[in-house]
Design a protein around this motif. Structure first.
Motif, PDB file in Angstrom:
ATOM      1  N   GLU A  72       0.903  -1.153   0.013  1.00  0.00           N
ATOM      2  CA  GLU A  72       0.010   0.032  -0.051  1.00  0.00           C
ATOM      3  C   GLU A  72       0.836   1.270   0.068  1.00  0.00           C
ATOM      4  OE1 GLU A  72      -4.015   1.669   2.426  1.00  0.00           O
ATOM      5  OE2 GLU A  72      -2.349   0.711   3.597  1.00  0.00           O
ATOM      6  N   ALA A  73       1.934   1.247   0.802  1.00  0.00           N
ATOM      7  CA  ALA A  73       2.874   2.372   0.955  1.00  0.00           C
ATOM      8  C   ALA A  73       3.581   2.706  -0.514  1.00  0.00           C
ATOM      9  CB  ALA A  73       3.894   1.961   1.865  1.00  0.00           C
ATOM     10  N   GLU A  74       3.716   1.719  -1.332  1.00  0.00           N
ATOM     11  CA  GLU A  74       4.281   1.876  -2.482  1.00  0.00           C
ATOM     12  C   GLU A  74       3.109   2.204  -3.655  1.00  0.00           C
ATOM     13  OE1 GLU A  74       5.916  -2.066  -3.358  1.00  0.00           O
ATOM     14  OE2 GLU A  74       7.507  -1.812  -2.246  1.00  0.00           O
ATOM     15  N   GLY A  75       1.972   2.012  -3.064  1.00  0.00           N
ATOM     16  CA  GLY A  75       0.976   2.311  -4.233  1.00  0.00           C
ATOM     17  C   GLY A  75       0.666   1.032  -5.166  1.00  0.00           C
ATOM     18  N   GLY A  76       0.978  -0.120  -4.632  1.00  0.00           N
ATOM     19  CA  GLY A  76       0.904  -1.349  -5.461  1.00  0.00           C
ATOM     20  C   GLY A  76      -0.230  -2.351  -5.003  1.00  0.00           C
ATOM     21  N   LEU A  77      -1.049  -2.011  -4.286  1.00  0.00           N
ATOM     22  CA  LEU A  77      -2.205  -2.797  -4.042  1.00  0.00           C
ATOM     23  C   LEU A  77      -3.108  -3.032  -5.122  1.00  0.00           C
ATOM     24  CD1 LEU A  77      -3.436  -1.923  -0.323  1.00  0.00           C
ATOM     25  CD2 LEU A  77      -2.480  -3.890  -1.153  1.00  0.00           C
ATOM     26  N   PRO A  78      -3.757  -4.214  -5.393  1.00  0.00           N
ATOM     27  CA  PRO A  78      -4.519  -4.130  -6.566  1.00  0.00           C
ATOM     28  C   PRO A  78      -5.883  -3.443  -6.311  1.00  0.00           C
ATOM     29  CG  PRO A  78      -4.594  -6.320  -5.206  1.00  0.00           C
ATOM     30  CD  PRO A  78      -3.656  -5.496  -4.408  1.00  0.00           C
ATOM     31  N   VAL A  79      -6.145  -2.789  -7.381  1.00  0.00           N
ATOM     32  CA  VAL A  79      -7.308  -1.977  -7.573  1.00  0.00           C
ATOM     33  C   VAL A  79      -8.560  -2.837  -7.527  1.00  0.00           C
ATOM     34  CG1 VAL A  79      -8.601  -0.036  -8.753  1.00  0.00           C
ATOM     35  CG2 VAL A  79      -6.033  -0.142  -8.506  1.00  0.00           C
ATOM     36  N   ASP A  80      -9.625  -2.600  -6.806  1.00  0.00           N
ATOM     37  CA  ASP A  80     -10.806  -3.302  -6.975  1.00  0.00           C
ATOM     38  C   ASP A  80     -11.632  -3.241  -7.920  1.00  0.00           C
ATOM     39  OD1 ASP A  80     -12.995  -4.978  -6.176  1.00  0.00           O
ATOM     40  OD2 ASP A  80     -13.777  -3.811  -4.202  1.00  0.00           O
TER      41      ASP A  80
END
Length: 153
Positions: A72-80
């Motif tokens: 999440e900090a990297e902005g790499g969580l999958p988008v829902d």
């Protein structure tokens, strides 16, 4: 946050249960007959197995949450991007389409823990919990720099 509270309450209830079962095992052993001692020892095995399982599960969840926070900090969580039914359940075809995309990403970069994390989420969304857990375990191992066997996605 709700999941953490639920997990904590469940773990606390299990610990109380393990203590109660363990005390019954001790009482059986204290009774002193060969049969009650045998049953008491058998009963004492159950809390140890339960504590071990609870410990392993807690470590798994903690490590998975740490990976999620880092991603999440990297902005790499999958988008829902999943389609949901009016009741809020994930549409199966939508989950399958996202899974195909995540599988292709992971096959292209099999040594990247981030891809395995996102694949684990896709497996979970597709209601394949055993494979989701296995993919998350692989993501954790890759993140920790542990050697992993070559495996198909």
């Amino acid at each position: 946050m709700r999941a953490k509270i639920t997990y904590t309450v469940t773990a606390a209830v299990l610990v109380v249960y393990f203590v109660l079962v363990g005390s019954r095992g001790v009482l059986l052993i204290q009774h002193g007959t060969p049969i009650t001692v045998a049953f008491g020892l058998s009963v004492l095995v159950l809390p140890f197995i339960g504590v071990w399982f609870l410990w392993k599960s807690t470590r798994f969840v903690t490590k998975a949450n740490a990976l999620a926070a880092e991603l999440e900090a990297e902005g790499g969580l999958p988008v829902d991007e999943l389609v949901r039914t009016p009741s809020g359940r994930i549409d199966r075809d939508s989950a399958d389409a996202v899974f195909v995309k995540r599988k292709a990403e992971t096959e292209a970069a099999p040594g990247d823990w981030r891809c395995w994390f996102r694949l684990a989420v896709a497996y979970h969304d597709a209601r394949d919990t055993p494979r989701a857990r296995k993919a998350m375990q692989r993501a954790i191992a890759l993140h920790e720099g542990k050697p992993v066997q070559a495996e198909t996605v």
